[in-house]
Design a protein around this motif. Structure first.
Motif, PDB file in Angstrom:
ATOM      1  N   PRO A  53       0.842  -1.200   0.000  1.00 31.20           N
ATOM      2  CA  PRO A  53       0.000   0.000   0.000  1.00 31.20           C
ATOM      3  C   PRO A  53       0.875   1.247   0.000  1.00 31.20           C
ATOM      4  CG  PRO A  53      -0.703  -1.548   1.689  1.00 31.20           C
ATOM      5  CD  PRO A  53       0.607  -2.038   1.173  1.00 31.20           C
ATOM      6  N   ILE A  54       0.496   2.242  -0.776  1.00 33.12           N
ATOM      7  CA  ILE A  54       1.254   3.485  -0.785  1.00 33.12           C
ATOM      8  C   ILE A  54       1.022   4.196   0.550  1.00 33.12           C
ATOM      9  CG2 ILE A  54       1.525   5.737  -1.886  1.00 33.12           C
ATOM     10  CD1 ILE A  54       0.779   4.433  -4.522  1.00 33.12           C
ATOM     11  N   THR A 292      -2.382   5.492   3.066  1.00 30.23           N
ATOM     12  CA  THR A 292      -3.119   6.524   2.350  1.00 30.23           C
ATOM     13  C   THR A 292      -4.239   5.845   1.562  1.00 30.23           C
ATOM     14  OG1 THR A 292      -1.738   6.378   0.364  1.00 30.23           O
ATOM     15  CG2 THR A 292      -0.977   7.837   2.119  1.00 30.23           C
ATOM     16  N   ASN A 293      -4.946   6.615   0.781  1.00 30.15           N
ATOM     17  CA  ASN A 293      -6.007   6.060  -0.059  1.00 30.15           C
ATOM     18  C   ASN A 293      -5.581   5.996  -1.518  1.00 30.15           C
ATOM     19  OD1 ASN A 293      -7.848   5.831   2.119  1.00 30.15           O
ATOM     20  ND2 ASN A 293      -8.344   8.013   1.951  1.00 30.15           N
ATOM     21  N   GLU A 294      -4.263   5.863  -1.722  1.00 30.58           N
ATOM     22  CA  GLU A 294      -3.736   5.894  -3.083  1.00 30.58           C
ATOM     23  C   GLU A 294      -3.543   4.506  -3.683  1.00 30.58           C
ATOM     24  OE1 GLU A 294      -0.306   8.411  -3.310  1.00 30.58           O
ATOM     25  OE2 GLU A 294      -1.087   9.759  -1.759  1.00 30.58           O
ATOM     26  N   GLY A 295      -4.021   3.482  -3.017  1.00 35.11           N
ATOM     27  CA  GLY A 295      -3.905   2.141  -3.556  1.00 35.11           C
ATOM     28  C   GLY A 295      -2.546   1.506  -3.287  1.00 35.11           C
ATOM     29  N   LYS A 296      -2.172   0.552  -4.147  1.00 36.59           N
ATOM     30  CA  LYS A 296      -0.919  -0.173  -3.976  1.00 36.59           C
ATOM     31  C   LYS A 296       0.013   0.052  -5.167  1.00 36.59           C
ATOM     32  CE  LYS A 296      -2.718  -3.959  -1.127  1.00 36.59           C
ATOM     33  NZ  LYS A 296      -2.797  -5.442  -0.993  1.00 36.59           N
ATOM     34  N   VAL A 331       6.572   7.069  -8.568  1.00 35.89           N
ATOM     35  CA  VAL A 331       5.273   7.737  -8.539  1.00 35.89           C
ATOM     36  C   VAL A 331       4.977   8.326  -7.163  1.00 35.89           C
ATOM     37  CG1 VAL A 331       4.299   6.319 -10.369  1.00 35.89           C
ATOM     38  CG2 VAL A 331       4.118   5.544  -7.997  1.00 35.89           C
ATOM     39  N   SER A 332       5.663   7.820  -6.143  1.00 37.85           N
ATOM     40  CA  SER A 332       5.492   8.345  -4.793  1.00 37.85           C
ATOM     41  C   SER A 332       6.684   7.902  -3.949  1.00 37.85           C
ATOM     42  CB  SER A 332       4.173   7.829  -4.175  1.00 37.85           C
ATOM     43  OG  SER A 332       3.966   8.413  -2.903  1.00 37.85           O
ATOM     44  N   TYR A 339       7.903   4.233  -4.457  1.00 39.45           N
ATOM     45  CA  TYR A 339       6.890   3.476  -5.198  1.00 39.45           C
ATOM     46  C   TYR A 339       7.057   3.782  -6.688  1.00 39.45           C
ATOM     47  CZ  TYR A 339       4.950   3.007  -0.542  1.00 39.45           C
ATOM     48  OH  TYR A 339       4.784   2.730   0.800  1.00 39.45           O
ATOM     49  N   ILE A 340       7.029   2.741  -7.510  1.00 44.13           N
ATOM     50  CA  ILE A 340       7.363   2.904  -8.922  1.00 44.13           C
ATOM     51  C   ILE A 340       6.217   2.468  -9.824  1.00 44.13           C
ATOM     52  CG2 ILE A 340       9.808   2.576  -8.431  1.00 44.13           C
ATOM     53  CD1 ILE A 340       9.488  -0.267  -9.649  1.00 44.13           C
TER      54      ILE A 340
END
Length: 366
Positions: A53-54, A292-296, A331-332, A339-340
């Motif tokens: 998870p992000i 967070t709510n940004e998924g995985k 990406v984060s 996170y890529i």
């Protein structure tokens, strides 16, 4: 020169060039298949790329402290003069090891009392034997027998108490020397005693021994972060001494009272310290991962990232004889993971230590 000679010479040169290219290709092939040496491999750490998870990071400041449950201060039990010491600050000592000797008159008094009581006990035992004999013959009364038995019982108790006191002081008594031994195994973290020093019972500790196989990390939690810190929460700890290494721990206790001076709550993290890298007194950063709510997304440890020519790269480890340089697109990012979006697959292994050295070796071959 005839056209046949020219043709022969041309064919010879062509063959020579082909041989040189073949030799060069063989040499390049040999370089590419060069394997990691055992010395190099021992310095490398690898980590698997996972889908996570992000998260964002919350970083708390704090410091490393002794595990107070495994820290023992030693106070002198007697008044006297230190005649010998057998340890230094920072020494590792084992339970029962002789650390110091104190010449004291206190134990002489106990020893003298013990000897006098033992003499009285011998007389009382002979008196009891006599009364028992007379009681059987009907000469002594039951009351006299009970009194003789109580005298022996009382004196036995006094002898046992005196011996127990000498055992606590670890002294034989007749010499007046109290032997101070280590109450537990561990490191001497304070020392306030030296040869020739006068000590008094109950004064400040002569020394403190701490078991440093595990330590406490004390984190400062400000009011704005209280909702993010909970018992049993897993955290990562980093230090200035080992900036590229994270130590895993768990929150074991969160204070319910604000520190009056610092205006923070104290959270305690228990952590193993088998390699003795964590020293009490060192400052530390405590990192808590918050979802967070940004998924995985695929997550790569920040320690594996190589930034070169405005691009991000990692070294992918396949085996000792095969590693690859891959470009990645972040990406984060938080304090621990990047996170890529692409460039690597789940479960592939990336190098997290000395990755720059391998990167330079591989890119120089290209």
């Amino acid at each position: 020169m005839t056209k046949y000679s020219i043709l022969t010479l041309a064919l010879f040169n062509l063959a020579l060039i082909s041989c040189n290219k073949g030799a060069q290709n063989n040499e390049e092939s040999t370089i590419e298949k060069e394997c990691l040496s055992e010395a190099m491999k021992s310095t490398l750490n690898m980590e698997k790329v996972t889908l996570r998870p992000i998260e964002r990071s919350l970083t708390l400041n704090g410091y490393i402290d002794y595990n107070q449950d495994k820290t023992v201060p030693f106070n002198s039990l007697v008044d006297g003069v230190v005649t010998n010491t057998y340890f230094s600050l920072g020494d590792f000592v084992t339970k029962g090891q002789l650390l110091a000797e104190i010449k004291s008159a206190d134990t002489n008094e106990i020893y003298s009392e013990l000897k006098a009581t033992e003499a009285e006990l011998k007389v009382a035992k002979r008196e009891l034997e006599s009364v028992e004999s007379m009681y059987k013959d009907g000469i002594a009364s039951q009351k006299e027998l009970i009194e003789a038995q109580e005298d022996v019982k009382t004196l036995n108790s006094k002898v046992a108490a005196a011996k127990s006191s000498l055992a606590i002081f670890n002294s034989r008594g007749e010499s007046g020397v109290v032997k101070v031994v280590a109450p537990q195994s561990g490191y001497v973290v304070t020392k306030n005693v030296s040869t020739g020093m006068t000590v008094n019972a109950g004064d400040e500790p002569l020394f403190t021994i701490a078991d440093l196989s595990d330590v406490w990390i004390m984190a400062n939690v400000y009011a704005a972060n209280m909702r993010h810190v909970q018992p049993n929460q897993e955290v990562k700890v980093s230090t200035l001494a080992y900036p590229d290494e994270y130590f895993a721990g768990k929150v074991t206790k969160v204070s319910q009272v604000f520190d009056t001076e610092e205006r923070v709550l104290k959270a305690r993290i228990s952590m193993e310290n088998k390699e003795m890298k964590l020293k009490p007194g060192m400052s530390a950063d405590i990192i808590i991962q918050l979802e967070t709510n940004e998924g995985k997304s695929l997550a790569i440890p920040n320690t594996a990232i190589i930034f070169d020519n405005n691009q991000n790269y990692v070294v992918v480890y396949k085996n000792d004889c095969e590693q690859e340089v891959r470009k990645i697109t972040p990406v984060s990012k938080n304090n621990i993971y990047t996170y890529i979006a692409d460039g690597i697959k789940e479960n592939e292994m990336v190098v997290t230590t000395n990755e720059l050295l391998i990167y330079e070796q591989l890119t120089n071959k290209l």
